[in-house]
Design an enzyme around this catalytic site. Structure first.
Site, short mmCIF file in Angstrom:
data_model
loop_
_atom_site.label_atom_id
_atom_site.label_comp_id
_atom_site.label_asym_id
_atom_site.label_seq_id
_atom_site.Cartn_x
_atom_site.Cartn_y
_atom_site.Cartn_z
N ASN A 14 0.85 -1.24 -0.09
CA ASN A 14 0.10 0.00 0.06
C ASN A 14 0.82 1.18 0.08
O ASN A 14 2.08 0.97 -0.23
CB ASN A 14 -1.14 -0.09 1.08
CG ASN A 14 -0.20 -0.11 2.56
OD1 ASN A 14 0.56 0.76 2.73
ND2 ASN A 14 -0.38 -1.25 3.22
N LYS A 60 6.40 -20.45 -5.43
CA LYS A 60 6.96 -19.71 -4.46
C LYS A 60 8.43 -19.38 -4.80
O LYS A 60 9.05 -18.17 -4.53
CB LYS A 60 6.68 -20.22 -3.01
CG LYS A 60 5.66 -19.98 -2.37
CD LYS A 60 5.79 -20.14 -0.67
CE LYS A 60 4.43 -20.73 -0.31
NZ LYS A 60 4.74 -21.38 1.04
N LYS A 86 -14.04 0.66 14.88
CA LYS A 86 -12.76 0.24 14.80
C LYS A 86 -12.31 0.35 16.43
O LYS A 86 -12.02 -0.59 16.99
CB LYS A 86 -11.76 0.65 13.94
CG LYS A 86 -10.55 -0.03 13.89
CD LYS A 86 -9.62 0.46 12.78
CE LYS A 86 -8.23 -0.24 12.72
NZ LYS A 86 -7.39 0.46 11.90
N LYS A 126 -11.92 -3.09 18.43
CA LYS A 126 -10.56 -3.57 18.92
C LYS A 126 -10.30 -3.03 20.37
O LYS A 126 -9.13 -3.03 20.59
CB LYS A 126 -9.43 -3.12 17.87
CG LYS A 126 -10.14 -3.23 16.58
CD LYS A 126 -9.26 -3.86 15.64
CE LYS A 126 -9.90 -4.28 14.40
NZ LYS A 126 -9.33 -4.04 13.18
#
Ligand SMILES: Cc1cc2nc3c(=O)[nH]c(=O)nc-3n(C[C@H](O)[C@H](O)[C@H](O)COP(=O)(O)O)c2cc1C
Length: 413
Positions: free
Chosen positions: A220, A304, A357, A361
């Site tokens: 990201n 892999k 959230k 959490k």
């Protein structure tokens, strides 16, 4: 952050004087009362009117200044008011005078009279900086940037100069430190209250990478800047800092325990290993939500190790969710003994999603922000606490934001 502080900014006649405008404006934004004192030569490069407008205070150039009629001895009045004197830029000439106790103008006379801490940002041509007399003067007022006994005693801090492109055309040492760094040093200086001393703070930063094959990965846009700013600020405030970081190009902050990881699973492992000793955990990392699904033939052992070939112009990847690090920490049995701070980055319904959230959490605080923050030096964000109280904060540098978040952590600790 600097509300209630009076800062005197001394400006001498280096071409870097134009950068002093940025320093004044940033100090003002942080709430400081700023007074500018200029050398006579500096007024050849930039007008006192510019600083008067930016600082909203008169500018002292002459010791016997009529515009300071409310202050019969302006340099003493300013010296008494000051919480800090910054000289940026500082010429070789000013440094020489300071080293020899000369006070032949408003700035140097003020510098001799001040007992508050002093920060100096030299700026000059590389050969001037290398001149043995200048070197001697620099060590007389404080020594190297890394400090030392003498520096502490004399209350002088030196920031820079840096290497870079100089106005004279050379690429060499002598460039004044950037206003951002000078502000950071100022905040650090005031934060030397060591209010996090004795605390262990675990911070995560950056994005994670999930391998597709030995060459490619899914990641990201996180730069790690927020987490690294938190680590630097927490360390400056006396905390013992462990920084678990995904891959970034940022320099490793001084004096922190650094654990470099790549994937979400590695970050989880590192955080779990370190969380036991932490008094506070600040999860600023953008942990990847998805990783390769290992059941697929594409990820069998043979593949892999091998780069996937572009055979059919088409490739389907099946992904599965990664483990939720915050959720797992929240379930630890010693959860109650630590402060847990999360970050929420959303494109839609930011506050609603951040609140959900926070609750799911079991967080003490959540920092809600938008994708515009990626790779930026600034962040606009909201802080939501356990009770659901929302503070919407203006755009600010990540350093400032880090200290604000740490103020909350410190209060909760
Ligand atoms: C355009 C220009 C730029 C200058 N830049 C610097 C500089 O970056 N650093 C420095 O030490 N002197 C620089 N000087 C020289 C100083 O201005 C000069 O030594 C002056 O006497 C210093 O006065 P002050 O320290 O009272 O401001 C520059 C001079 C000029 C004309």
């Amino acid at each position: 952050m600097l509300a209630g502080k009076t800062i005197i900014l001394g400006v001498s006649s280096s071409i870097a004087a134009y950068k002093a405008c940025e320093i004044v404006s940033r100090l003002k934004k942080l709430g400081a009362d700023v007074w500018v004192v200029m050398t006579r030569s500096a007024t050849q490069l930039i007008t006192p009117q510019t600083f008067r407008t930016l600082s909203c205070n008169p500018v002292l150039v002459d010791l016997f200044a009529p515009e300071f009629s409310a202050m019969p001895v302006p340099h003493i009045a300013l010296a008494k008011m000051a919480d800090l004197l910054i000289i940026a830029p500082a010429t070789a000439n000013v440094i020489g005078k300071l080293a020899h106790g000369i006070g032949d103008d408003a700035l140097t006379t003020l510098a001799l009279s001040i007992t508050a801490p002093k920060l100096i940002a030299p700026a000059m041509n590389c050969e001037m900086w290398r001149n043995p007399i200048v070197r001697k003067n620099v060590s007389a007022i404080g020594g190297s940037a890394s400090g030392g006994k003498k520096l502490k005693e004399l209350k002088w801090r030196i920031i820079g100069p840096e290497a870079g492109h100089l106005a004279c055309g050379d690429d060499d040492i002598g460039r004044m430190s950037e206003p951002e760094e000078i502000i950071e040093a100022t905040i650090k200086l005031f934060a030397e209250k060591f209010d996090l001393e004795g605390k262990n703070i675990l911070i995560t930063a950056g994005g994670t990478r999930e391998a597709i094959d030995p060459v490619r990965y899914i990641s990201n846009r996180s730069s790690g800047k927020m987490g690294y700013a938190l680590a630097r600020a927490a360390r400056a405030r006396g905390a013992k800092v462990t920084l678990v970081s995904g891959p970034t190009y940022l320099p490793v902050p001084a004096d922190v325990e650094m654990i470099k990881v790549e994937s979400a699973a590695e970050m989880m492992e590192a955080v779990l290993a370190k969380q036991k000793d932490a008094d506070a955990i600040v999860m600023a990392a953008a942990v990847g939500d998805f990783t390769r699904n290992d059941e697929l033939p594409i990820t069998n052992d043979e593949i892999k190790l091998k780069k996937i070939k572009r055979n059919n112009n088409k490739l389907s990847l099946t992904l599965k969710s990664t483990q939720d690090i915050l959720q797992i920490i929240a379930q630890q049995k010693d959860r109650k003994n630590k402060i847990l701070v999360g970050f929420a980055l959303e494109t839609d319904d930011l506050i609603k999603n951040a609140k959900a959230k926070l609750k799911a959490k079991d967080l003490d605080l959540i920092v809600a922000n938008e994708p515009a923050t990626f790779d930026s030096d600034e962040i606009k964000f909201s802080l939501i606490n356990r009770a659901g109280k929302i503070d919407n904060l203006p755009k600010q540098t990540k350093t400032t934001a880090a200290n604000l978040i740490l103020d909350r952590v410190q209060a909760m600790l």
